[in-house]
Scaffold this motif. Structure first.
Motif, PDB file in Angstrom:
ATOM      1  N   TYR A  53      -4.306 -10.315 -12.476  1.00  0.00           N
ATOM      2  CA  TYR A  53      -3.804  -9.108 -13.310  1.00  0.00           C
ATOM      3  C   TYR A  53      -4.267  -9.571 -14.640  1.00  0.00           C
ATOM      4  N   CYS A  81       4.767 -16.083 -14.019  1.00  0.00           N
ATOM      5  CA  CYS A  81       5.099 -15.475 -12.717  1.00  0.00           C
ATOM      6  C   CYS A  81       4.614 -14.062 -12.999  1.00  0.00           C
ATOM      7  N   ARG A  82       4.359 -13.551 -11.572  1.00  0.00           N
ATOM      8  CA  ARG A  82       4.334 -12.136 -11.741  1.00  0.00           C
ATOM      9  C   ARG A  82       5.383 -11.433 -11.024  1.00  0.00           C
ATOM     10  N   LEU A  83       6.074 -10.650 -11.568  1.00  0.00           N
ATOM     11  CA  LEU A  83       7.273  -9.952 -10.905  1.00  0.00           C
ATOM     12  C   LEU A  83       7.119  -8.571 -11.067  1.00  0.00           C
ATOM     13  N   GLU A  84       7.430  -7.914  -9.750  1.00  0.00           N
ATOM     14  CA  GLU A  84       7.252  -6.381  -9.733  1.00  0.00           C
ATOM     15  C   GLU A  84       8.722  -6.119  -9.348  1.00  0.00           C
ATOM     16  N   THR A  85       9.061  -4.942  -9.760  1.00  0.00           N
ATOM     17  CA  THR A  85      10.280  -4.527  -9.308  1.00  0.00           C
ATOM     18  C   THR A  85      10.269  -2.913  -8.969  1.00  0.00           C
ATOM     19  N   GLN A  86      11.242  -2.526  -8.043  1.00  0.00           N
ATOM     20  CA  GLN A  86      11.443  -1.273  -7.822  1.00  0.00           C
ATOM     21  C   GLN A  86      12.844  -1.050  -8.286  1.00  0.00           C
ATOM     22  N   ARG A  87      13.069   0.095  -8.744  1.00  0.00           N
ATOM     23  CA  ARG A  87      14.315   0.546  -9.703  1.00  0.00           C
ATOM     24  C   ARG A  87      14.851   1.743  -9.111  1.00  0.00           C
ATOM     25  N   ASP A 106      17.982  -2.914  -8.695  1.00  0.00           N
ATOM     26  CA  ASP A 106      16.413  -3.275  -8.780  1.00  0.00           C
ATOM     27  C   ASP A 106      16.211  -4.495  -7.670  1.00  0.00           C
ATOM     28  N   THR A 108      12.854  -6.987  -6.177  1.00  0.00           N
ATOM     29  CA  THR A 108      11.940  -7.526  -6.470  1.00  0.00           C
ATOM     30  C   THR A 108      10.945  -7.760  -5.409  1.00  0.00           C
ATOM     31  N   ASN A 109       9.602  -7.871  -5.830  1.00  0.00           N
ATOM     32  CA  ASN A 109       8.461  -8.143  -4.796  1.00  0.00           C
ATOM     33  C   ASN A 109       8.876  -9.623  -3.894  1.00  0.00           C
ATOM     34  N   TYR A 110       9.968 -10.636  -4.701  1.00  0.00           N
ATOM     35  CA  TYR A 110      10.287 -11.675  -4.072  1.00  0.00           C
ATOM     36  C   TYR A 110      11.632 -11.450  -3.289  1.00  0.00           C
TER      37      TYR A 110
END
Length: 144
Positions: A53, A81-87, A106, A108-110
């Protein structure tokens, strides 16, 4: 900046959100206090990407008026780190506050999830009432 307080109602953290030039100045202040050693490794490739990215850069306007030392401090910021969230965001129709009480959830992708209930205030003296209103709302929510 934050202030964590505790009372018989539970814990609450009060945050002051900073953006723009004030955020950059706060980054510079924090970075100035850190060691100049950087023995940690990063996953930045030869193209300047992190985990495939592209890495966002500070706009050139952030550097205007900053001295060279401060520019170098800002360049020390590297991704770790790469952190993606859905809110999911909700607001309470019952809120007595003019700005309304909002709840953000929220994930996260983790797989980590966190929730936040907040009322935005413009004056410091409004904080105690906002805290009380949030705690009352959460009590109702958790009882149901």
């Amino acid at each position: 900046n934050n202030d964590e307080t505790s009372n018989s109602e539970g814990n609450a953290t009060v945050y002051e959100e900073i953006v723009g030039e004030d955020a950059v100045k706060e980054c510079i202040r924090i970075l100035s206090s850190l060691s100049t050693d950087n023995n940690g490794s990063t996953n930045i490739d030869s193209r300047g990407s992190f985990e495939e990215y592209s890495i966002p850069e500070f706009p050139s306007s952030f550097y205007e008026g900053e001295d060279r030392q401060q520019q170098l401090l800002l360049q020390r910021l590297v991704p770790f780190c790469r952190l993606e969230t859905q809110r999911s965001s909700y607001y309470s129709k019952e809120s007595n506050n003019a700005t309304n009480l909002t709840v953000d959830l929220d994930i996260t992708n983790y797989g980590y999830s966190v929730g936040e209930a907040e009322i935005l205030v413009t004056k410091e003296e409004e904080i105690p009432h906002a805290k009380k209103e949030i705690m009352e709302f959460l009590k109702k929510l958790l009882v149901q």
